[in-house]
Design an enzyme around this catalytic site. Structure first.
Site, PDB file in Angstrom:
ATOM      1  N   ASP A 177     -42.838  74.532 -17.017  1.00 43.01           N
ATOM      2  CA  ASP A 177     -43.793  74.845 -16.251  1.00 43.01           C
ATOM      3  C   ASP A 177     -44.065  76.332 -15.834  1.00 43.01           C
ATOM      4  O   ASP A 177     -44.266  76.739 -14.636  1.00 43.01           O
ATOM      5  CB  ASP A 177     -43.994  74.093 -14.962  1.00 43.01           C
ATOM      6  N   GLU A 425     -33.282  71.449 -13.843  1.00 43.79           N
ATOM      7  CA  GLU A 425     -33.766  70.327 -14.125  1.00 43.79           C
ATOM      8  C   GLU A 425     -33.682  69.465 -15.469  1.00 43.79           C
ATOM      9  O   GLU A 425     -34.347  69.364 -16.415  1.00 43.79           O
ATOM     10  CB  GLU A 425     -35.363  70.407 -14.021  1.00 43.79           C
ATOM     11  N   TYR A 482     -39.955  66.378  -4.823  1.00 44.67           N
ATOM     12  CA  TYR A 482     -41.313  66.498  -4.477  1.00 44.67           C
ATOM     13  C   TYR A 482     -41.927  65.206  -3.917  1.00 44.67           C
ATOM     14  O   TYR A 482     -43.098  64.640  -4.207  1.00 44.67           O
ATOM     15  CB  TYR A 482     -42.144  67.046  -5.681  1.00 44.67           C
ATOM     16  N   GLU A 518     -36.080  73.023  -4.521  1.00 45.13           N
ATOM     17  CA  GLU A 518     -37.508  73.004  -4.756  1.00 45.13           C
ATOM     18  C   GLU A 518     -38.074  71.880  -3.956  1.00 45.13           C
ATOM     19  O   GLU A 518     -37.637  70.773  -4.161  1.00 45.13           O
ATOM     20  CB  GLU A 518     -37.892  73.047  -6.175  1.00 45.13           C
TER      21      GLU A 518
END
Length: 617
Positions: A177, A425, A482, A518
């Site tokens: 991303d 990730e 998240y 994150e």
């Protein structure tokens, strides 16, 4: 690999500046372009990413080869020395030609490479041609997918490919991303050494206390000569010296390197006529239970994941912005950052060393997650990540090892580097993940003379803490979470319960220190909402999201750090989840602060760097 510095025995000359540039014909390499002056070229600044320099959509999204070229002269006085051509980074594959002769190539877009050109150059009018390929696929780091983007899938075109058929790649589909900026992105230099020279220096902190240090050193050399090593303090006093290619250096009344209070000694190595100067900070790092210790004191990470991303440089060098970014971080009370998702320039590492920022140093291994269906851009072809002929892991494993070797060799002497991150990730919970990552962890530990902690950064889409190989392999746990954005937003009550339940497992069943590497929510600068329940994408929701997440994190003694994602907004490939790029920055891409920047300024300046205790812990 030693950073190029000028000393009494070495001359460093820059080849930065205006180069000639043309686009190639896709992925078809043109041998006829490398031995003559380029025709119909346009000027291109080096270093930079070429994508945003001109108002040309074809250039921005170009796939395949481009060609850079310039002339250079060499002083006749240098012909008795070794002459080295050094590229700090070319993204992602480079072929190098001098006067039409092929002199070398390199795969990997974020680490330096050098070519001995002593016998390849003339005194004047040397033609240097660099062919650069930006293609990403299952054999590169970062990974490129073999299917279309989410936008392609939604619009009915460019969908996933059939892996049973021969596939000819015609576009870049990032499995990550951030935008695939490319070109000669960092400095290009010529430098000299004597014929007998120092090839590398390795430093270790063998014994360190508050008032004494014993350093180990090892010189890798070529040729013959006597070796001496001196240590100078910041006042220019010689505080230690030794003879030989390998030995010990005793420093009394040592001044340690501390976060945001850096002290750098200067190591001066001499071998025959050659001399090299190495700035060096003395500190220790280790994991003790659920604590991360720097100089034997429990440290709390406050800071960011970042990107090398500015306009119009793209991923290209922007040294002024390095200073601005670290200045903003210091203003906020931050003390650390992660080089997400690739090794940053050595200029940034040297600045972090000088300013005292703690760095989690990461490889470009992002996108090793084939079973997630195409990664961040979605719409791609789900493939086995490990253990099958068509898998990502099988094709990229050897390159991953090469990157780790070059990465540790470059950054091993930096005091700021306190953790190695071998991947971001990855599919770290599926079958074959342990067999893939265990050799990479072992290799990193074997290569690092200072034996820093090693980790990988785990994704939320995995199988939970106990299924994640990081729980077994990592010295310190880094997790990207998240809750309240991709998982549960805009409701924050249920997601926070799920976050709390997960952290309980990491603390009680894994028992290692955890950094939330994150967590974040997109917010468009200036978009506000005055309601009690602010809506998604507003600055108000971003603050509310962080307040809720931080409250959960503060309950757990295993949590030793918080890195909001991201420091600043950054460019991405186009898709419907990205509003002119990723807007999770606490600052805009132009470094204008959002509300959350002030929230963290208040929070971080109230949290000490060491021995932080919260009453709920």
């Amino acid at each position: 690999m030693l950073y190029p510095v000028q000393t009494k025995s070495r001359i460093v000359s820059s080849l930065d500046g205006m180069w000639d540039f043309i686009l190639g014909d896709g992925n078809n390499f043109d041998e006829g372009l490398v031995g003559k002056r380029l025709v119909d070229s346009k000027p291109m600044p080096v270093p930079s990413s070429y994508n945003d320099i001109y108002e040309d959509s074809y250039l921005r999204d170009h796939f395949g080869w481009v060609y850079y070229q310039r002339q250079f002269d060499v002083s006749a006085s240098l012909t008795e020395d070794r002459l080295i051509l050094r590229f700090d980074a070319v993204t992602h594959f480079a072929k190098i030609y001098i006067n039409g002769e092929f002199v070398g190539e390199h795969k990997g877009g974020f680490l330096p490479f050098e070519i001995d050109v002593t016998d390849k150059v003339k005194d004047c009018h040397n033609l240097l041609t660099v062919a650069v390929n930006n293609v990403i696929n299952y054999e590169t780091l970062p990974i490129g997918g073999l299917g279309g983007s989410m936008m392609d899938a939604l619009m009915g075109g460019g969908g996933a490919v059939n892996l049973d058929e021969e596939y000819i790649q015609t576009k870049n589909t990032p499995n990550f991303d951030f935008f695939n900026y490319a070109g000669i992105t960092r400095h290009v230099r010529l430098y000299t050494t004597p014929k007998n020279y120092i090839a590398d220096i390795t430093m270790t902190n063998d014994e360190v206390s508050d008032n004494h240090a014993t350093l180990g050193y090892k010189l890798d050399v070529c040729g013959e000569g006597e070796a001496k090593v001196f240590v100078y303090d910041e006042e220019g006093n010689c505080v230690a010296e030794a003879e030989g290619l390998e030995g010990k250096l005793e420093i009394k009344d040592v001044k340690l390197w501390w976060p945001l209070n850096a002290y750098l000694y200067e190591i001066v190595a001499q071998f025959g006529e050659d001399e090299y100067h190495l700035p060096y900070g003395i500190r220790t790092v280790r994991v003790d239970g659920m604590k991360f210790l720097i100089n034997e004191k429990p440290f709390y990470f406050k800071g960011y994941g970042k990107h090398e991303d500015t306009f119009p440089n793209g991923r290209g060098m922007n040294e002024v912005m390095y200073y601005k970014d670290l200045g903003l971080m210091k203003w906020q009370g931050a003390n650390s950052f992660r080089t997400a998702h690739y090794p940053y320039s050595e200029e940034m590492m040297r600045l972090a060393d000088r300013m005292g920022f703690v760095v989690i140093d990461e490889t470009p291994a992002v996108g090793i997650n084939g079973m997630f269906g195409g990664g961040a851009n979605f719409g791609g072809q789900p493939v086995p990540t490990f253990g099958h002929q068509e898998s990502i892991g099988t094709k990229v494993f050897d390159h991953h090892k090469e990157v780790i070797r070059d990465w540790v060799a470059r950054d091993k002497n930096y005091a700021c580097v306190c953790i190695w991150s071998v991947a971001n990730e990855p599919d770290s919970s599926s079958e074959g993940a342990y067999e893939y990552f265990e050799p990479l962890f072992n290799l990193t530990r074997e290569l690092d003379p200072q034996k820093r902690p090693v980790t990988l950064v785990s994704v939320q889409m995995g199988g939970g803490p106990l299924a994640d190989v990081s729980s077994k392999l990592s010295d310190i746990i880094c997790i990207n979470r998240y809750y309240g954005w991709y998982f549960g937003g805009p409701d924050l009550v249920g997601p926070m319960e799920a976050f709390r339940a997960e952290l309980k497992i990491w603390q009680e069943e894994v028992g290692k220190p955890v950094i939330i590497s994150e967590y974040g929510a997109d917010a468009v600068l200036g978009m506000r909402d005055s309601s009690e329940n602010p809506v998604l994408y507003t600055e108000d929701y971003q603050v509310k999201y962080y307040v809720a997440n931080n409250a959960v994190m503060d309950e757990f003694r295993c949590v030793v750090g918080e890195h909001p994602w991201n420091f600043a907004d950054f460019a991405t490939d186009q898709n419907l989840l990205r509003v002119q790029g990723n807007k999770k920055g606490l600052f805009s891409r132009e470094r204008r602060p959002k509300l959350a920047a002030y929230y963290f300024k208040d929070r971080w300046n109230a949290i000490p760097h060491f021995d932080w205790e919260v009453k709920n812990k």
